[in-house]
Motif scaffolding. Structure first.
Motif, PDB file in Angstrom:
ATOM      1  N   ALA A 150      33.239   2.076  13.296  1.00 33.77           N
ATOM      2  CA  ALA A 150      34.001   3.100  14.026  1.00 33.77           C
ATOM      3  C   ALA A 150      35.465   3.120  13.577  1.00 33.77           C
ATOM      4  O   ALA A 150      36.039   4.196  13.357  1.00 33.77           O
ATOM      5  N   GLY A 151      36.069   1.945  13.423  1.00 33.59           N
ATOM      6  CA  GLY A 151      37.492   1.868  13.091  1.00 33.59           C
ATOM      7  C   GLY A 151      37.808   2.483  11.736  1.00 33.59           C
ATOM      8  O   GLY A 151      38.748   3.279  11.601  1.00 33.59           O
ATOM      9  N   LEU A 152      37.018   2.141  10.707  1.00 33.75           N
ATOM     10  CA  LEU A 152      37.280   2.672   9.368  1.00 33.75           C
ATOM     11  C   LEU A 152      37.096   4.184   9.341  1.00 33.75           C
ATOM     12  O   LEU A 152      37.887   4.919   8.746  1.00 33.75           O
TER      13      LEU A 152
ATOM     14  N   ILE B 119      36.522   3.352  21.073  1.00 33.25           N
ATOM     15  CA  ILE B 119      35.416   3.996  20.351  1.00 33.25           C
ATOM     16  C   ILE B 119      34.399   2.945  19.892  1.00 33.25           C
ATOM     17  O   ILE B 119      34.707   1.755  19.822  1.00 33.25           O
ATOM     18  N   GLY B 120      33.192   3.403  19.568  1.00 34.28           N
ATOM     19  CA  GLY B 120      32.158   2.511  19.032  1.00 34.28           C
ATOM     20  C   GLY B 120      31.521   1.646  20.101  1.00 34.28           C
ATOM     21  O   GLY B 120      31.425   2.023  21.271  1.00 34.28           O
ATOM     22  N   GLU B 121      31.141   0.456  19.689  1.00 34.35           N
ATOM     23  CA  GLU B 121      30.310  -0.401  20.546  1.00 34.35           C
ATOM     24  C   GLU B 121      31.030  -0.960  21.767  1.00 34.35           C
ATOM     25  O   GLU B 121      30.396  -1.368  22.744  1.00 34.35           O
TER      26      GLU B 121
ATOM     27  N   SER C 163      28.419  -9.464  19.676  1.00 34.33           N
ATOM     28  CA  SER C 163      27.221  -9.990  19.014  1.00 34.33           C
ATOM     29  C   SER C 163      27.545 -10.518  17.614  1.00 34.33           C
ATOM     30  O   SER C 163      28.322  -9.907  16.884  1.00 34.33           O
ATOM     31  N   ILE C 164      26.935 -11.639  17.290  1.00 35.47           N
ATOM     32  CA  ILE C 164      27.137 -12.386  16.039  1.00 35.47           C
ATOM     33  C   ILE C 164      28.608 -12.762  15.822  1.00 35.47           C
ATOM     34  O   ILE C 164      29.302 -12.219  14.946  1.00 35.47           O
ATOM     35  N   PRO C 165      29.093 -13.723  16.610  1.00 31.88           N
ATOM     36  CA  PRO C 165      30.496 -14.137  16.513  1.00 31.88           C
ATOM     37  C   PRO C 165      30.881 -14.636  15.122  1.00 31.88           C
ATOM     38  O   PRO C 165      32.040 -14.506  14.719  1.00 31.88           O
TER      39      PRO C 165
ATOM     40  N   TRP D 147      26.548   6.577  16.761  1.00 30.27           N
ATOM     41  CA  TRP D 147      27.534   6.578  17.860  1.00 30.27           C
ATOM     42  C   TRP D 147      28.916   6.158  17.327  1.00 30.27           C
ATOM     43  O   TRP D 147      29.945   6.724  17.699  1.00 30.27           O
ATOM     44  N   ALA D 148      28.940   5.165  16.452  1.00 32.13           N
ATOM     45  CA  ALA D 148      30.219   4.722  15.868  1.00 32.13           C
ATOM     46  C   ALA D 148      30.871   5.880  15.117  1.00 32.13           C
ATOM     47  O   ALA D 148      32.059   6.181  15.338  1.00 32.13           O
ATOM     48  N   TRP D 149      30.104   6.578  14.243  1.00 33.09           N
ATOM     49  CA  TRP D 149      30.689   7.700  13.474  1.00 33.09           C
ATOM     50  C   TRP D 149      31.142   8.815  14.423  1.00 33.09           C
ATOM     51  O   TRP D 149      32.249   9.347  14.283  1.00 33.09           O
TER      52      TRP D 149
ATOM     53  N   ALA E 177      38.714  -0.385  18.381  1.00 40.19           N
ATOM     54  CA  ALA E 177      37.385  -0.271  17.747  1.00 40.19           C
ATOM     55  C   ALA E 177      36.924  -1.662  17.359  1.00 40.19           C
ATOM     56  O   ALA E 177      36.455  -1.894  16.248  1.00 40.19           O
ATOM     57  N   THR E 178      37.079  -2.605  18.297  1.00 35.17           N
ATOM     58  CA  THR E 178      36.792  -4.009  17.975  1.00 35.17           C
ATOM     59  C   THR E 178      35.343  -4.399  18.271  1.00 35.17           C
ATOM     60  O   THR E 178      34.991  -5.577  18.194  1.00 35.17           O
ATOM     61  N   GLY E 179      34.488  -3.416  18.603  1.00 35.68           N
ATOM     62  CA  GLY E 179      33.057  -3.694  18.757  1.00 35.68           C
ATOM     63  C   GLY E 179      32.741  -4.603  19.925  1.00 35.68           C
ATOM     64  O   GLY E 179      33.533  -4.764  20.860  1.00 35.68           O
TER      65      GLY E 179
ATOM     66  N   ARG F 100      20.490  -3.013   3.794  1.00 37.74           N
ATOM     67  CA  ARG F 100      20.405  -1.640   3.275  1.00 37.74           C
ATOM     68  C   ARG F 100      20.995  -0.620   4.246  1.00 37.74           C
ATOM     69  O   ARG F 100      21.000   0.568   3.991  1.00 37.74           O
ATOM     70  N   CYS F 101      21.487  -1.047   5.370  1.00 40.85           N
ATOM     71  CA  CYS F 101      22.166  -0.219   6.374  1.00 40.85           C
ATOM     72  C   CYS F 101      21.375   1.024   6.797  1.00 40.85           C
ATOM     73  O   CYS F 101      21.313   2.018   6.077  1.00 40.85           O
ATOM     74  N   ASN F 102      20.830   0.938   8.002  1.00 38.79           N
ATOM     75  CA  ASN F 102      20.155   2.103   8.591  1.00 38.79           C
ATOM     76  C   ASN F 102      21.280   2.940   9.226  1.00 38.79           C
ATOM     77  O   ASN F 102      21.599   2.797  10.390  1.00 38.79           O
ATOM     78  N   PHE F 103      21.894   3.816   8.388  1.00 34.90           N
ATOM     79  CA  PHE F 103      23.172   4.424   8.766  1.00 34.90           C
ATOM     80  C   PHE F 103      23.088   5.576   9.756  1.00 34.90           C
ATOM     81  O   PHE F 103      24.080   5.931  10.380  1.00 34.90           O
TER      82      PHE F 103
HETATM   83  P1  FDA Z   1      31.974  -3.409  14.441  1.00 38.04           P
HETATM   84  O1  FDA Z   1      31.398  -4.667  14.968  1.00 38.04           O
HETATM   85  O2  FDA Z   1      31.309  -2.740  13.295  1.00 38.04           O
HETATM   86  O3  FDA Z   1      33.503  -3.613  14.065  1.00 38.04           O
HETATM   87  C1  FDA Z   1      34.404  -4.295  14.890  1.00 38.04           C
HETATM   88  C2  FDA Z   1      35.514  -4.853  14.021  1.00 38.04           C
HETATM   89  O4  FDA Z   1      36.526  -5.360  14.879  1.00 38.04           O
HETATM   90  C3  FDA Z   1      35.058  -5.999  13.144  1.00 38.04           C
HETATM   91  O5  FDA Z   1      35.452  -5.769  11.813  1.00 38.04           O
HETATM   92  C4  FDA Z   1      35.747  -7.224  13.735  1.00 38.04           C
HETATM   93  O6  FDA Z   1      36.108  -8.184  12.766  1.00 38.04           O
HETATM   94  C5  FDA Z   1      36.971  -6.601  14.383  1.00 38.04           C
HETATM   95  N1  FDA Z   1      37.513  -7.395  15.476  1.00 38.04           N
HETATM   96  C6  FDA Z   1      36.860  -7.952  16.519  1.00 38.04           C
HETATM   97  N2  FDA Z   1      37.694  -8.621  17.305  1.00 38.04           N
HETATM   98  C7  FDA Z   1      38.936  -8.491  16.765  1.00 38.04           C
HETATM   99  C8  FDA Z   1      40.215  -8.981  17.118  1.00 38.04           C
HETATM  100  N3  FDA Z   1      40.382  -9.759  18.184  1.00 38.04           N
HETATM  101  N4  FDA Z   1      41.261  -8.667  16.320  1.00 38.04           N
HETATM  102  C9  FDA Z   1      41.095  -7.901  15.207  1.00 38.04           C
HETATM  103  N5  FDA Z   1      39.902  -7.409  14.831  1.00 38.04           N
HETATM  104  C10 FDA Z   1      38.829  -7.703  15.598  1.00 38.04           C
HETATM  105  N6  FDA Z   1      23.182  -0.356  13.869  1.00 38.04           N
HETATM  106  C11 FDA Z   1      22.562   0.697  13.270  1.00 38.04           C
HETATM  107  O7  FDA Z   1      22.767   1.845  13.687  1.00 38.04           O
HETATM  108  N7  FDA Z   1      21.745   0.484  12.191  1.00 38.04           N
HETATM  109  C12 FDA Z   1      21.499  -0.756  11.673  1.00 38.04           C
HETATM  110  O8  FDA Z   1      20.812  -0.912  10.663  1.00 38.04           O
HETATM  111  C13 FDA Z   1      22.100  -1.865  12.343  1.00 38.04           C
HETATM  112  N8  FDA Z   1      21.834  -3.148  11.938  1.00 38.04           N
HETATM  113  C14 FDA Z   1      22.509  -4.189  12.516  1.00 38.04           C
HETATM  114  C15 FDA Z   1      22.249  -5.495  12.055  1.00 38.04           C
HETATM  115  C16 FDA Z   1      22.943  -6.559  12.621  1.00 38.04           C
HETATM  116  C17 FDA Z   1      22.643  -7.953  12.151  1.00 38.04           C
HETATM  117  C18 FDA Z   1      23.901  -6.332  13.641  1.00 38.04           C
HETATM  118  C19 FDA Z   1      24.666  -7.467  14.249  1.00 38.04           C
HETATM  119  C20 FDA Z   1      24.124  -5.045  14.117  1.00 38.04           C
HETATM  120  C21 FDA Z   1      23.429  -3.969  13.563  1.00 38.04           C
HETATM  121  N9  FDA Z   1      23.629  -2.671  14.021  1.00 38.04           N
HETATM  122  C22 FDA Z   1      22.973  -1.620  13.420  1.00 38.04           C
HETATM  123  C23 FDA Z   1      24.612  -2.382  15.078  1.00 38.04           C
HETATM  124  C24 FDA Z   1      25.921  -1.925  14.430  1.00 38.04           C
HETATM  125  O9  FDA Z   1      26.314  -2.858  13.450  1.00 38.04           O
HETATM  126  C25 FDA Z   1      27.035  -1.798  15.484  1.00 38.04           C
HETATM  127  O10 FDA Z   1      26.590  -0.997  16.540  1.00 38.04           O
HETATM  128  C26 FDA Z   1      28.277  -1.179  14.847  1.00 38.04           C
HETATM  129  O11 FDA Z   1      28.743  -1.987  13.790  1.00 38.04           O
HETATM  130  C27 FDA Z   1      29.381  -1.003  15.888  1.00 38.04           C
HETATM  131  O12 FDA Z   1      30.512  -0.493  15.233  1.00 38.04           O
HETATM  132  P2  FDA Z   1      31.983  -0.843  15.758  1.00 38.04           P
HETATM  133  O13 FDA Z   1      32.905  -0.301  14.739  1.00 38.04           O
HETATM  134  O14 FDA Z   1      32.112  -0.430  17.162  1.00 38.04           O
HETATM  135  O15 FDA Z   1      32.046  -2.423  15.734  1.00 38.04           O
END
Ligand code: FDA
Length: 396
Positions: A15-17, A367-369, A164-166, A384-386, A159-161, A50-53
């Motif tokens: 979402a952020g990018l 925005i985003g997650e 999940s997966i720290p 949803w992110a886009w 847009a810090t999501g 392979r990103c299910n975009f």
């Molecule tokens: P996203 O998590 O992408 O980005 C958040 C950013 O904020 C990160 O770069 C993070 O480093 C940064 N951040 C966090 N805290 C911070 C702080 N304190 N200071 C500075 N920066 C900080 N969805 C889908 O539609 N199709 C798919 O194929 C998949 N597959 C998938 C696999 C796996 C393993 C996971 C964990 C998730 C998926 N998803 C998915 C879900 C998808 O990845 C997720 O919904 C989006 O990445 C959310 O986008 P955001 O930009 O909101 O958060």
């Protein structure tokens, strides 16, 4: 050192990018800050690399939120067709895997490269390894503190999501920020996550680990028809990941292990056609030898070698009920260690559905997650992110 810009975006994920590039394309100066050392780490890991975009069949009903209508505006401002057009513009080859799910033919990195290229092209600056420590409002501007650096802007996009997966840099920072500015945040929990089983079914799961069956699963008035996978620790596969987003601790799942078979009537037919066949062999023909053996030893070992001719009507009805309505009570989920998403988050009542701006805090956007909108498995979360990023960027 102090940096001034029109907009600061916190988080260089999906979402952020996208938001940063879209805002920069409108002529705004944009700084993207992320504490991770790489942009888009979740994108890189997504869809098995392979990103299910996105998905051909994006519908508001495929999103979970306390307000199911909230996602409609953003999803209609920027659709799956818009993102597909962008992917095609970059010459990224893709394919439909199943049910409208679109994946890169090659690598998820192509999506990250595309987003970074868009940021570079329009002049949005992406700064990585920035340890954001505090955000405050100073003289009507948002001020972000990161070690020795200070960033200032009139508009701040969070847009810090979700958490999940720290190990990928995920954090609950966005929730903390929302609360700092007085916004309500719904409790969050892991979604699209495997179940753990610790009761007597644990051995069955362990023994069948690696086996997949096409099933229907029901929980809390929601049903999915997908593959289920037995694992060493419980149950996974698309069916279980999907239903996990509707499951609460203590809930039971009801699994139809043979949704394409009417067990009661097929057993009666088979009794006439193959009376000497054992029940174990009958089930093996419908599933696999391994599944049949383990299933009978877990649920009713003495019955396994019974010939079909020896079964009475009541027994056949009971077997049908066991296979069509297998009831499981998971002990829990694998949690944020492996979850694809976080359910819950910033209350949508606090945000404009058209712009994602906080109603009570001008210039602050989520925005985003991090928002209380969570998609089903299959490209819905990236869409949803886009879409939320685009809607926000148009109004910055
Ligand atoms: P996203 O998590 O992408 O980005 C958040 C950013 O904020 C990160 O770069 C993070 O480093 C940064 N951040 C966090 N805290 C911070 C702080 N304190 N200071 C500075 N920066 C900080 N969805 C889908 O539609 N199709 C798919 O194929 C998949 N597959 C998938 C696999 C796996 C393993 C996971 C964990 C998730 C998926 N998803 C998915 C879900 C998808 O990845 C997720 O919904 C989006 O990445 C959310 O986008 P955001 O930009 O909101 O958060």
């Amino acid at each position: 050192m102090t940096f001034e810009s029109d907009v600061i975006v916190l988080g260089a994920g999906a979402a952020g990018l996208f938001c940063a590039a879209q805002a920069a394309a409108r002529g705004l100066s944009v700084q993207v800050l992320d504490h991770a050392n790489k942009a888009g780490k979740k994108i890189l890991m997504s869809g098995g690399g392979r990103c299910n975009f996105t998905n051909y069949y994006i519908e508001p009903s495929c999103y979970i939120s306390h307000n199911p209508h909230f996602c409609k505006s953003a999803l209609s401002q920027y659709s799956q067709w818009d993102f597909i057009a962008l992917v095609e513009q970059y010459g990224i080859a893709y394919h439909e895997k199943k049910a409208g799910q679109l994946f890169c033919d090659d690598k998820a990195k192509q999506i990250v490269d595309m987003l970074l290229d868009q940021c570079a092209q329009f002049g949005a600056q992406v700064r990585l390894s920035v340890p954001v420590s505090a955000v405050e409002v100073v003289e009507g501007q948002y001020q972000v503190q990161a070690a020795e650096q200070t960033f200032r802007s009139r508009q701040l996009v969070v847009a810090t999501g979700g958490p999940s997966i720290p190990t990928l840099g995920a954090s609950g920072f966005g929730y903390q920020l929302a609360e700092q500015f007085g916004l309500k945040v719904y409790p969050h929990r892991a979604g699209l996550v495997p179940f753990t089983i610790t009761d007597q079914l644990k051995t069955l799961c362990h023994e069948l680990s690696g086996t997949a069956l096409n099933v229907t699963v029901d929980c809390n008035h929601t049903q999915f028809h997908e593959d289920m996978l037995f694992t060493h620790r419980g149950l996974s596969g698309p069916a279980m990941l999907q239903i996990s987003s509707y499951w609460w601790p203590g809930d039971e799942l009801q699994v139809n292990l043979l949704p394409a078979v009417d067990v009661a009537s097929e057993l009666r037919q088979a009794q006439h056609q193959r009376p000497k066949q054992s029940l174990k062999q009958w089930l093996a023909d419908k599933t696999t030898q391994r599944f049949s053996e383990q299933w009978w030893s877990a649920v009713n070992a003495p019955l396994a070698d019974t010939r079909l001719a020896q079964l009475n009507g009541e027994q056949m009805d009971n077997i049908a009920a066991q296979l069509h309505q297998w009831r499981i009570k998971p002990s829990g989920t694998e949690g944020y260690r492996t979850a694809e998403v976080a359910l819950g988050g910033v209350d949508t009542d606090e945000l404009s559905s058209k712009t994602l701006e906080a109603k009570r805090q001008p210039g602050l956007y989520f925005i985003g997650e991090v928002v209380d909108v969570t998609g089903h498995l299959g490209g819905f979360n990236f869409q949803w992110a886009w879409a939320s990023a685009y809607a926000c960027a148009q109004h910055l």
